[in-house]
Design a protein around this motif. Structure first.
Motif, PDB file in Angstrom:
ATOM      1  N   LEU A  54      11.782  -4.991  33.003  1.00 61.29           N
ATOM      2  CA  LEU A  54      10.626  -5.333  32.185  1.00 61.29           C
ATOM      3  C   LEU A  54      10.662  -4.596  30.863  1.00 61.29           C
TER       4      LEU A  54
ATOM      5  N   ARG B 164      13.065  -6.141  28.523  1.00 66.20           N
ATOM      6  CA  ARG B 164      12.496  -7.348  27.927  1.00 66.20           C
ATOM      7  C   ARG B 164      11.571  -7.013  26.797  1.00 66.20           C
TER       8      ARG B 164
ATOM      9  N   TYR C 277      11.521  -8.151  22.667  1.00 64.51           N
ATOM     10  CA  TYR C 277      10.486  -8.804  21.875  1.00 64.51           C
ATOM     11  C   TYR C 277      10.512  -8.359  20.439  1.00 64.51           C
TER      12      TYR C 277
ATOM     13  N   GLN D 197       1.280 -22.274  22.343  1.00 70.93           N
ATOM     14  CA  GLN D 197       1.482 -20.903  22.785  1.00 70.93           C
ATOM     15  C   GLN D 197       1.422 -19.919  21.645  1.00 70.93           C
ATOM     16  N   ALA D 198       1.841 -20.357  20.512  1.00 71.02           N
ATOM     17  CA  ALA D 198       1.788 -19.456  19.379  1.00 71.02           C
ATOM     18  C   ALA D 198       0.384 -18.908  19.216  1.00 71.02           C
ATOM     19  N   LYS D 199      -0.548 -19.749  19.534  1.00 70.80           N
ATOM     20  CA  LYS D 199      -1.919 -19.268  19.412  1.00 70.80           C
ATOM     21  C   LYS D 199      -2.381 -18.517  20.661  1.00 70.80           C
TER      22      LYS D 199
ATOM     23  N   TRP E 218      -0.723 -16.855  22.966  1.00 70.32           N
ATOM     24  CA  TRP E 218      -0.114 -15.551  23.229  1.00 70.32           C
ATOM     25  C   TRP E 218      -0.493 -14.601  22.120  1.00 70.32           C
TER      26      TRP E 218
ATOM     27  N   ASP F 133      -3.870 -11.065  24.611  1.00 69.71           N
ATOM     28  CA  ASP F 133      -2.996 -11.296  25.751  1.00 69.71           C
ATOM     29  C   ASP F 133      -2.039 -10.141  25.930  1.00 69.71           C
ATOM     30  N   TYR F 134      -1.531  -9.681  24.840  1.00 69.66           N
ATOM     31  CA  TYR F 134      -0.609  -8.559  24.904  1.00 69.66           C
ATOM     32  C   TYR F 134      -1.260  -7.349  25.552  1.00 69.66           C
TER      33      TYR F 134
ATOM     34  N   CYS G 128      -3.820  -7.281  27.489  1.00 71.25           N
ATOM     35  CA  CYS G 128      -4.052  -7.535  28.899  1.00 71.25           C
ATOM     36  C   CYS G 128      -2.772  -7.332  29.677  1.00 71.25           C
ATOM     37  N   TRP G 129      -1.723  -7.865  29.127  1.00 69.02           N
ATOM     38  CA  TRP G 129      -0.437  -7.772  29.818  1.00 69.02           C
ATOM     39  C   TRP G 129      -0.051  -6.313  30.017  1.00 69.02           C
TER      40      TRP G 129
ATOM     41  N   ILE H 231      -1.959  -3.651  29.994  1.00 65.41           N
ATOM     42  CA  ILE H 231      -2.860  -2.959  30.927  1.00 65.41           C
ATOM     43  C   ILE H 231      -2.520  -3.348  32.353  1.00 65.41           C
ATOM     44  N   GLY H 232      -2.349  -4.642  32.536  1.00 66.82           N
ATOM     45  CA  GLY H 232      -2.017  -5.118  33.867  1.00 66.82           C
ATOM     46  C   GLY H 232      -0.743  -4.497  34.366  1.00 66.82           C
ATOM     47  N   TYR H 233       0.220  -4.422  33.483  1.00 67.48           N
ATOM     48  CA  TYR H 233       1.502  -3.843  33.833  1.00 67.48           C
ATOM     49  C   TYR H 233       1.344  -2.383  34.247  1.00 67.48           C
TER      50      TYR H 233
ATOM     51  N   CYS I  38      -1.407  -0.836  35.211  1.00 70.23           N
ATOM     52  CA  CYS I  38      -2.211  -0.729  36.430  1.00 70.23           C
ATOM     53  C   CYS I  38      -1.360  -0.986  37.660  1.00 70.23           C
TER      54      CYS I  38
END
Lengths: 684, 691
Positions: free
Chosen positions: B5, B8, B12, B62-64, B66, B70-71, B73-74, B76-78, B80
């Motif tokens: 991860l 990846r 980006y 998706q351009a909109k 993502w 979203d980032y 959230c991603w 934080i989720g990651y 957590c």
């Protein structure tokens, strides 16, 4: 994804690129448009590349992470909002919906000028007090001084068998099993909340604090409610601690006598204490014959099961009560689930049967109090009358009740356990009974498979079980015999600590033994003419009184008897629902048990009350909370919820601040307790 | 998984050039590994094609979608998820991990050796460590009924700091509750088992006691409101009466076994007070009669005792700061003084602190006789590398004294630190020989009166506001204060506090202990002004840590800012000694347990009460047990099993063992009498106190 990229053939990549470049162009246009609007932050080319990779990397895992992140963020946000919210907000909302709330009694009475005067002692009842671990087996590692009982009960789910093992007492002695020490939590925290948010004493404590009470004038007499009363002294010296604490509080508060507030089983515990403290050492506390009159102003019994509760019988007999019976009716087989090797009820029964204290609540006074085969003091009671009562005065109520008696078929409450509905209703002459005591208990070798859950039923064998069922009907007197038959070990332990009879001659020296001290029908009240005894309890809720049992179908591995939940009365008003006959009470204690001693047994100068201690009956009619926001209600009459009843709290505070029984208004009666008491033929 | 991860994520932000280079290099490598790809390429192609299609369709959307949120959230989720995973692993494997093997606790070991609970145990917590809860408060404290204001998570400080301070302070006149507020001590073992979640105070000791059979009936925590003066705890809460009744009850219910009392820190002098109180006749005493202590108490095991006070208390009362705060100030000047936020933290803290009478009980007792004067102090010659040096060397008394002579030689070169000067203004002052110091009679100051010029910032009223510039300067001019003149200083800068508190505490040395004035309760907590009870069988232990630098005296300066700073003095954190010197950040250090210097903790047991003295007429046996500080070997050990720090010592295995042994019936001689690492005996010798 990186690997994926590696495997592209050159042609692919070139194709890709050409395609990409097309796309890029398209997107670039868009991008530029957008970015013109926004402002350029990142070079467009880089952004596009990134977007492409993003798209390809937008996998399931990412979605999961995104979701989790979203939820977390929202949760934190809400939590933050909740914490930032002013504390008075919920109350504001409630008041906006339901209209202004009345002042809590503490505030109201403080405005009237009431102040803390007499020290107050709380005596919690069974189950409500917390228990914590002081020493345990391997499986209870890390639970030192954590609550096993009370609080969140987290351990019940995490390690149920370990929990049951630690909560059980020794089967022989009724004390700690070896290597396990579970002790009561001390202090007000012991029973202020039973579980988070489920108050027991907290509301009363908060209201007393409003008029100036604090730790030095309040004392929670927490004890291990699993033990027999005398054993709390033997093991923990609890009675000595209570004595010492009351003495201390009385001296440090300028000699003002204490007001005792026992609840539920605490009522019996305190009866025991009053006898113990005046009895000579070593068996007693050696306080001398005037200890109570010197130290106690009033005993305000809340929901006191003076004469026991029928619930205790079903609890001991088959480890079930109304709640469990209902659960069984709704989801048959769930509790008996063999699939997961749960055997929940058997475990519960094994555990509760080691608790001697449950035996203190077996109905006392036998047929004289609880009624015989064809007679009971409550006969003629119909639950529907209660609704009319709320509006009418006492006289009309009684008339109506009389009218109804003549109409309806009288329910035979005296038969506490009957096998089959027809038996419960039939006239006594029609019932064929075979005496069970002679029956031989056969050892059933076949059931060794379920030996890991040991209940005494395994020793009985099929013969014994059938004999029990063949006796058909048990009254309060014979219920004791029944229990002695089905659980001889437990009852042998219990009968050394408790007695259920009625004394013929109270002067008999045998009544000096501690096993009689918690039975109001076998002891005299202390010689304290200035003391007052209150009986405060809720009415207006159907309360278990008698049960219809059946043999359970699979009697090998299970408890062989269970409440016949299929049995219901004919009409809606009937007292029989799900195999349980209900009478008036506070959901746990029938009015008869809570009120009889104060209404008749101790009223005036009787042989049980030689010094003429004044008694008052204060009933609180149950009215359910108007809406959900009210929580458990401020006018509840239920056994535990009554501790949040404003009227009751007000009475308690007034007495604690110095009022006497007459100042409160003497008796306050909604039920037929006086009528029923009249019917009981007890020499006084 | 995590690595993938992360890789990846790196991708980006890879710039374009870089990735194109990457492609080229891939192309090259492609040729070498064609075989592998032959199989996969077709599949890839199809996948790619579908991908392309999807891309063309979704790219705009998706351009909109993502977006930045979203980032977030991603991420934080990651985080957590990883956290939970680690937590789960931690819970599953802690017990089985070899490195995590916790050594057997002393309680379990002693139990195996056959030790069992014998004498009931009473724990007396010290200052600060006990919890306080709210029983009645102002409207700002709604919903906090019976919630902890002190101890626990302290969340209320952040939610409503001013409200919190208001409720914790006491009445300025009486030293009791302010009207409308009742804050009370939490009772029971929960009062001080943990100070904050995870920060044990008594919990480890309690757990070990439980291992050998202690439980609620023979273990009692004598919680009291540590903000009040000792006699006031009786007046307001009947705390002393409760303790008496509890001890009597435990004595009777445990088969007439005497109790072992384990006080900690300020609890030590609280219990001294109790012992005098209980034998004094009512109304001011408990009326237990002359033999009460002899009848009920087997031993008093003082942990980290502050018998003769702590210098820390001086700086606390004088300027509401200690070593830690001075240090922070040196690191980040201006944080505490930032007026932008209108914080005035110190002023608030000082105002609250000065309403707590109990802090005055910790001021140094015995004056210059004990703590040294301008030119002399019992600790002089103390080397600050001491702790390190000693750790390397084997210890026994002989070597100790040998060391000492060595050190004494070494110190001939340098002037010894003048610890006797508790407060000196300016570093030079703290080092000058005394004749060069200016002297000023503080009595003069007292006559100078107050000025009303400081009202512009009067919202936080400390008593400094009433002092005039003039007198503040005068104070600073006086340069150096010893333990004795210190009181004049404090009386001047905090007249109300001292007046209130000195009705409850005394800090002198008695000339004649039979003087009837010593029957007053204000002398009871001062070991130099009371006699121990007549209990020849009783034992007194002094258990304390050594080997940690402990505050002993301070270098002060006038604070630079103008009128609106209410506290005109502060520790001069820029004052540092040269290497090997004990001066650091404006604080002189000696040996001790980080809070209590050895001299305060050990002197009474080492000399003042040793044998039959006038302070100990019945010849109660005293024992000194020192525990040398060893920092925890690894992070896993938490606060250490061999710590000597003031509070952490409660988790010291050796100390716990001693307490358990005595509780199970051992006498002082049986656990090995004295165990000394510091120079306490030599220092005590130097103190010229008539015994």
């Amino acid at each position: 994804m990186a690997l994926f990229r590696r495997r592209k053939t050159p042609s692919d990549t070139s194709k890709n690129r050409s395609e990409n470049s097309k796309q890029e162009e398209e997107e670039e246009k868009e991008e530029e448009e957008i970015e013109d609007d926004k402002k350029k932050k990142i070079p467009p080319k880089g952004k596009i590349w990134r977007q492409k990779k993003k798209k390809s990397k937008w996998s399931c895992l990412d979605t999961c992470c995104w979701l989790v992140g979203c939820i977390c963020t929202i949760w934190w946000f809400l939590l933050f909002m909740y914490n930032a919210m002013p504390a008075s907000f919920p109350q504001y909302v409630t008041e906006a919906i339901t209209g202004p709330m009345p002042d809590p009694p503490g505030v109201k009475l403080r405005k009237e000028g009431l102040r803390a005067k007499h020290p107050v002692v709380f005596v919690p009842g069974i189950v409500t007090g917390g228990l914590e671990l002081w020493e345990g087996h391997q499986c209870a590692e890390g639970l030192f001084r954590k609550r096993l009982w009370g609080g969140t009960f987290g351990e019940v789910y995490k390690r149920p068998l370990c929990w049951v093992e630690h909560m059980s007492l020794d089967n022989e002695t009724g004390l700690d099993p070896s290597g396990v020490r579970v002790r009561p939590v001390t202090g007000l925290v012991a029973a202020d909340y039973f579980a988070p948010g489920y108050f027991v004493w907290a509301v009363l404590i908060a209201n007393l604090a409003r008029i100036g009470y604090e730790e030095k004038t309040m004392y929670m007499a927490a004890y291990d409610w699993r033990l027999a009363f005398q054993n709390t002294e033997v093991r923990d010296q609890t009675l000595s601690r209570i004595k010492s604490n009351i003495e201390l509080m009385v001296t440090t508060n300028g000699g003002k006598k204490a007001v005792i507030i026992p609840h539920s089983m605490g009522v019996l515990y305190f009866l025991h204490f009053m006898k113990w403290v005046e009895a000579p050492a070593p068996m007693g506390g050696g306080g001398g014959p005037d200890w109570c009159s010197k130290h106690i102003k009033a005993v305000m019994n809340i929901g006191g099961p003076f004469l026991g509760v029928p619930k205790a019988v079903s609890g001991l007999f088959s480890a079930e009560a109304k709640d469990i019976a209902v659960a069984r009716a709704i989801a048959p087989g769930f509790l008996d689930n063999d699939l997961f090797r749960l055997q929940t009820l058997q475990h519960v029964m094994k555990m509760t049967r080691t608790w001697d204290s449950t035996m203190s609540m077996i109905p006392k006074g036998g047929d004289t109090i609880w009624g015989g085969l064809d007679w009971s003091p409550e006969e003629g009671f119909r639950p529907s009358t209660k609704r009319q009562k709320n509006n009418d005065t006492q006289f009309t109520r009684e008339n109506k009740a009389h009218d109804l008696v003549s109409e309806s078929k009288t329910i035979k409450y005296g038969r506490i356990i009957s096998f089959g509905k027809d038996v419960a209703e039939a006239h006594s002459s029609e019932i064929e009974r075979t005496d069970f005591k002679g029956a031989i208990k056969g050892f059933n070798v076949a059931n060794t498979t379920c030996r890991d859950v040991w209940t005494e039923y395994h020793d009985m064998g099929i013969e014994g079980i059938r004999a029990v069922a063949d006796y058909k009907v048990y009254t309060a007197g014979s219920v004791v015999d029944l229990l002695q038959f089905v659980a001889p070990k437990m009852m042998a332990r219990g009968s050394a600590h408790f007695s259920y009879g009625i004394a013929d001659n109270l002067e008999d020296p045998k009544y000096n033994h501690y096993k009689y001290w918690s039975n109001p029908l076998e002891t005299k009240l202390p010689n304290a003419p200035d003391m007052e005894i209150f009986s405060l309890y809720g009415v207006g809720i159907p309360t278990e009184r008698a049960y219809v049992y059946k043999l359970s179908p699979s009697s090998e591995c299970y408890i062989p008897f269970q409440i016949d939940t299929s049995v219901n009365g004919e009409d809606e008003d009937s007292c029989l629902t799900d195999g349980v006959y209900a009478v008036e009470g506070d959901e746990t204690v029938p009015v008869l048990s809570a009120g009889f001693m104060c209404a008749k047994g101790w009223r005036g100068k009787t042989r049980f009350n030689p010094s003429g201690i004044r008694t008052y009956v204060r009933e609180y009619d149950h009215s359910p909370p108007a809406n959900l926001l009210e929580g458990r209600g401020t006018q509840s009459g239920a056994h535990v919820d009554i501790m949040g009843n404003f009227a009751l709290i007000e009475d308690v505070i007034r007495v604690a601040a110095g009022a006497r029984g007459e100042d409160l208004g003497g008796d306050q009666v909604f039920s037929d307790i006086f009528k029923w008491s009249e019917k009981i033929d007890l020499p006084l | 998984m995590a690595w993938v991860l992360r890789f990846r994520k790196l991708c980006y932000v890879e710039p374009v050039e870089c990735s194109s280079v990457g492609f080229q290099s891939f192309d090259q490598s492609q040729n070498s590994g064609k075989k592998d790809d032959a199989v996969g390429s077709k599949v890839e192609e199809s996948v790619l094609e579908t991908k392309q299609k999807q891309k063309t369709k979704q790219s705009k959307k998706q351009a909109k979608d993502w977006s930045c949120i979203d980032y977030c959230c991603w991420t934080i989720g990651y985080i957590c998820t990883t956290w939970w995973l680690l937590l789960l692993l931690f819970h599953c494997f802690t017990t089985t991990l070899p490195g995590f093997q916790v050594p057997e606790s002393p309680g379990a070991r002693l139990r195996r050796e056959g030790l069992a609970a014998l004498h009931p145990v009473v724990l007396v917590p010290g200052i600060v460590t006990g919890g306080l809860e709210l029983w009645e408060g102002r409207s700002c404290a709604d919903g906090l009924f019976r919630k902890r204001l002190w101890g626990g998570s302290f969340t209320e400080i952040f939610k409503r700091p001013l409200c919190w301070l208001e409720h914790l302070s006491l009445d300025n006149e009486t030293g009791l509750d302010p009207p409308g507020i009742r804050v009370r001590a939490v009772p029971g073992l929960v009062a001080a088992d943990y100070f904050a979640p995870g920060y044990f105070v008594w919990a480890v000791l309690i757990e070990n006691l439980a291992k050998i059979g202690y439980e609620g009936k023979n273990l009692h925590m004598a919680a009291y409101d540590w903000r009040l003066s000792f006699q006031n705890t009786e007046i307001r809460d009947h705390a002393l009466s409760r303790l008496k009744s509890k001890i009597e009850l435990m004595y009777v219910t445990n088969g007439y076994k005497k109790v072992v009392v384990v006080p900690h820190s300020m609890g030590v002098i609280y219990f001294l007070h109790f012992m005098k109180w209980v034998e004094s006749p009512p109304p001011i005493g408990g009326g237990g009669g002359a033999g009460w202590c002899a009848k009920h108490i087997k031993a008093v095991m003082n942990i980290g005792p502050a018998f003769l006070g702590v210098p820390k208390a001086v700086s606390n009362i004088f300027s509401a700061e200690g070593k830690d705060i001075a240090y922070v100030r040196a690191m980040a000047p201006g944080v505490f003084d930032s007026e932008i936020l209108g914080l005035q933290t110190f002023e608030h803290v000082m105002r609250v602190l000065r309403t707590w009478d109990s802090t005055v009980s910790l001021l140094p007792k015995g004056g210059d006789t004990i703590w040294g004067n301008l030119d002399w102090s019992p600790e002089e010659g103390h080397s600050c590398n001491l702790a390190k040096k000693k750790n390397e060397q084997p210890t026994s008394c002989d070597i100790n004294s040998f060391n000492h002579s060595d050190r004494a030689k070494a110190f001939h070169v340098r002037e010894p630190e003048k610890y006797g000067r508790m407060i000196s203004f300016g570093k030079e002052t703290s080092q000058l020989p005394s004749p060069q110091l200016p002297t000023l009679n503080l009595e003069e100051l007292l006559g100078m009166g107050t000025s009303a010029s400081f009202n512009s910032c009067g919202e936080v009223l400390t008593e400094y506001d009433k002092l005039s510039r003039e007198s503040i300067r005068k104070i600073a001019e006086n340069k150096a204060y010893t333990a004795k003149t210190l009181f004049d200083l404090l009386r001047f800068v905090a007249p109300k506090t001292m007046q209130r508190a000195e009705a409850h505490f005394s800090h002198g040395i008695a000339d004649n202990l039979d003087d009837p004035k010593y029957a007053n309760y204000k002398y009871w907590s001062n070991p130099l002004e009371t006699k121990l009870p007549n209990a020849p069988d009783m034992e007194i232990y002094c258990l304390y840590g050594v080997g940690m630098p402990t505050e002993r005296s301070y270098v002060y300066k006038l604070s630079s800012s103008d009128k609106c700073k209410s506290i005109p003095f502060r520790i001069d954190s820029s004052a540092d000694g040269e290497a090997g010197n004990c001066l650091k950040n404006g604080v002189y250090f000696v040996d001790g347990d980080e809070s209590v210097p050895v001299i305060s903790a050990g002197f009474m047991c080492a000399k003042g009460w040793r044998g039959r003295t006038r302070f100990n007429p019945s010849g109660i046996a005293t024992y000194i047990r020192e525990y040398r500080h060893k920092p925890p070997a690894s992070l896993l050990e938490g606060r250490g099993l061999e710590s000597g720090a003031h509070v952490d010592i409660m988790g010291n295995v050796a100390l716990i063992e001693d307490v358990l042994l005595v509780a199970a019936g051992a006498t002082g001689a049986e656990i090995g009498s004295d165990k000394i690492y510091s120079d306490i005996m030599r220092m005590s010798e130097k103190i010229n106190l008539r015994l």
